[in-house]
Design a protein around this motif. Sequence first.
Motif, PDB file in Angstrom:
ATOM      1  N   ASN A  31       0.814  -1.214   0.000  1.00 24.19           N
ATOM      2  CA  ASN A  31       0.000   0.000   0.000  1.00 24.19           C
ATOM      3  C   ASN A  31       0.849   1.267   0.000  1.00 24.19           C
ATOM      4  N   ASN A  32       2.169   1.116  -0.161  1.00 29.84           N
ATOM      5  CA  ASN A  32       3.113   2.246  -0.158  1.00 29.84           C
ATOM      6  C   ASN A  32       3.008   3.080   1.112  1.00 29.84           C
ATOM      7  N   GLU A  33       2.837   2.395   2.243  1.00 24.27           N
ATOM      8  CA  GLU A  33       2.753   3.077   3.531  1.00 24.27           C
ATOM      9  C   GLU A  33       4.003   2.829   4.359  1.00 24.27           C
ATOM     10  N   ILE A  34       5.127   2.667   3.698  1.00 24.69           N
ATOM     11  CA  ILE A  34       6.358   2.380   4.426  1.00 24.69           C
ATOM     12  C   ILE A  34       7.097   3.662   4.724  1.00 24.69           C
ATOM     13  N   ASN A  35       7.913   3.609   5.767  1.00 25.65           N
ATOM     14  CA  ASN A  35       8.668   4.812   6.116  1.00 25.65           C
ATOM     15  C   ASN A  35       9.899   4.944   5.218  1.00 25.65           C
ATOM     16  N   ARG A  36      10.552   6.070   5.313  1.00 26.86           N
ATOM     17  CA  ARG A  36      11.695   6.363   4.441  1.00 26.86           C
ATOM     18  C   ARG A  36      12.822   5.343   4.610  1.00 26.86           C
ATOM     19  N   ASP A  37      13.132   4.930   5.854  1.00 22.38           N
ATOM     20  CA  ASP A  37      14.213   3.982   6.096  1.00 22.38           C
ATOM     21  C   ASP A  37      13.933   2.638   5.422  1.00 22.38           C
ATOM     22  N   ALA A  38      12.699   2.177   5.532  1.00 22.71           N
ATOM     23  CA  ALA A  38      12.331   0.905   4.900  1.00 22.71           C
ATOM     24  C   ALA A  38      12.416   1.029   3.385  1.00 22.71           C
ATOM     25  N   SER A  39      12.008   2.159   2.854  1.00 21.21           N
ATOM     26  CA  SER A  39      12.063   2.384   1.412  1.00 21.21           C
ATOM     27  C   SER A  39      13.501   2.333   0.910  1.00 21.21           C
ATOM     28  N   ILE A  40      14.418   2.925   1.654  1.00 20.83           N
ATOM     29  CA  ILE A  40      15.831   2.909   1.276  1.00 20.83           C
ATOM     30  C   ILE A  40      16.354   1.479   1.273  1.00 20.83           C
ATOM     31  N   LYS A  41      15.979   0.684   2.282  1.00 21.21           N
ATOM     32  CA  LYS A  41      16.421  -0.708   2.363  1.00 21.21           C
ATOM     33  C   LYS A  41      15.871  -1.524   1.201  1.00 21.21           C
ATOM     34  N   ILE A  42      14.628  -1.290   0.838  1.00 17.76           N
ATOM     35  CA  ILE A  42      14.017  -2.021  -0.281  1.00 17.76           C
ATOM     36  C   ILE A  42      14.717  -1.650  -1.586  1.00 17.76           C
ATOM     37  N   GLN A  43      14.983  -0.369  -1.801  1.00 15.48           N
ATOM     38  CA  GLN A  43      15.666   0.069  -3.018  1.00 15.48           C
ATOM     39  C   GLN A  43      17.078  -0.527  -3.085  1.00 15.48           C
ATOM     40  N   TYR A  44      17.760  -0.573  -1.948  1.00 17.04           N
ATOM     41  CA  TYR A  44      19.095  -1.182  -1.896  1.00 17.04           C
ATOM     42  C   TYR A  44      19.022  -2.664  -2.265  1.00 17.04           C
ATOM     43  N   SER A  45      18.050  -3.361  -1.704  1.00 16.43           N
ATOM     44  CA  SER A  45      17.895  -4.790  -1.995  1.00 16.43           C
ATOM     45  C   SER A  45      17.606  -5.025  -3.472  1.00 16.43           C
ATOM     46  N   LEU A  46      16.762  -4.200  -4.074  1.00 18.72           N
ATOM     47  CA  LEU A  46      16.461  -4.334  -5.494  1.00 18.72           C
ATOM     48  C   LEU A  46      17.705  -4.086  -6.351  1.00 18.72           C
ATOM     49  N   LYS A  47      18.516  -3.112  -5.947  1.00 20.53           N
ATOM     50  CA  LYS A  47      19.765  -2.832  -6.666  1.00 20.53           C
ATOM     51  C   LYS A  47      20.713  -4.028  -6.561  1.00 20.53           C
ATOM     52  N   GLN A  48      20.833  -4.617  -5.366  1.00 16.24           N
ATOM     53  CA  GLN A  48      21.701  -5.773  -5.172  1.00 16.24           C
ATOM     54  C   GLN A  48      21.213  -6.969  -5.987  1.00 16.24           C
ATOM     55  N   PHE A  49      19.903  -7.145  -6.081  1.00 18.63           N
ATOM     56  CA  PHE A  49      19.356  -8.246  -6.865  1.00 18.63           C
ATOM     57  C   PHE A  49      19.679  -8.057  -8.346  1.00 18.63           C
ATOM     58  N   LYS A  50      19.630  -6.832  -8.832  1.00 21.94           N
ATOM     59  CA  LYS A  50      19.981  -6.551 -10.225  1.00 21.94           C
ATOM     60  C   LYS A  50      21.454  -6.894 -10.482  1.00 21.94           C
ATOM     61  N   ILE A  51      22.328  -6.524  -9.549  1.00 19.03           N
ATOM     62  CA  ILE A  51      23.745  -6.852  -9.672  1.00 19.03           C
ATOM     63  C   ILE A  51      23.945  -8.357  -9.674  1.00 19.03           C
ATOM     64  N   TYR A  52      23.239  -9.059  -8.789  1.00 20.72           N
ATOM     65  CA  TYR A  52      23.307 -10.519  -8.727  1.00 20.72           C
ATOM     66  C   TYR A  52      22.920 -11.133 -10.072  1.00 20.72           C
ATOM     67  N   LYS A  53      21.827 -10.682 -10.673  1.00 23.93           N
ATOM     68  CA  LYS A  53      21.377 -11.223 -11.963  1.00 23.93           C
ATOM     69  C   LYS A  53      22.414 -10.948 -13.057  1.00 23.93           C
ATOM     70  N   GLU A  54      23.038  -9.786 -13.030  1.00 28.38           N
ATOM     71  CA  GLU A  54      24.071  -9.461 -14.016  1.00 28.38           C
ATOM     72  C   GLU A  54      25.280 -10.382 -13.856  1.00 28.38           C
ATOM     73  N   LYS A  55      25.672 -10.659 -12.619  1.00 26.20           N
ATOM     74  CA  LYS A  55      26.822 -11.529 -12.375  1.00 26.20           C
ATOM     75  C   LYS A  55      26.518 -12.967 -12.780  1.00 26.20           C
ATOM     76  N   VAL A  56      25.299 -13.427 -12.523  1.00 29.00           N
ATOM     77  CA  VAL A  56      24.908 -14.775 -12.940  1.00 29.00           C
ATOM     78  C   VAL A  56      25.000 -14.884 -14.461  1.00 29.00           C
ATOM     79  N   SER A  57      24.495 -13.886 -15.165  1.00 19.25           N
ATOM     80  CA  SER A  57      24.549 -13.895 -16.630  1.00 19.25           C
ATOM     81  C   SER A  57      25.976 -13.882 -17.149  1.00 19.25           C
ATOM     82  N   ALA A  58      26.854 -13.187 -16.442  1.00 19.25           N
ATOM     83  CA  ALA A  58      28.239 -13.055 -16.889  1.00 19.25           C
ATOM     84  C   ALA A  58      29.023 -14.358 -16.773  1.00 19.25           C
ATOM     85  N   VAL A  59      28.693 -15.212 -15.801  1.00 20.56           N
ATOM     86  CA  VAL A  59      29.487 -16.432 -15.594  1.00 20.56           C
ATOM     87  C   VAL A  59      28.845 -17.695 -16.167  1.00 20.56           C
TER      88      VAL A  59
END
Length: 112
Positions: A31-59
Amino acid sequence: MEKKVYCTQCIMSNKNPGITISENGKCNICNNEINRDASIKIQYSLKQFKIYKEKVSAVKGRERYDALLMLSGGKDSIYVLDKLVNEEKLKVISYTLDHPYESEMPNQTFKR
């Protein structure tokens, strides 16, 4: 005792810390009712997942094995091993070290 309820969109439970389920059946994150700190953590996790997918593709498929994974035997490392093998279809070598820091080690002579 509060009844366990799941979000109708992401199946997160109201028993998870910080999660509430609204009358529309969705959790506060969906419902997008999360606080700023949680939002930052979620964005960080999504960025890390993107990096993970790129590394999997590379190897993937470049060598005899695609990944080397240190396996503790705990739920986190078992989850990662399952994800790499069954979802990403990688050829993984996993290993475990027996060290004396958390448990006693019998006297052993190591040979080469």
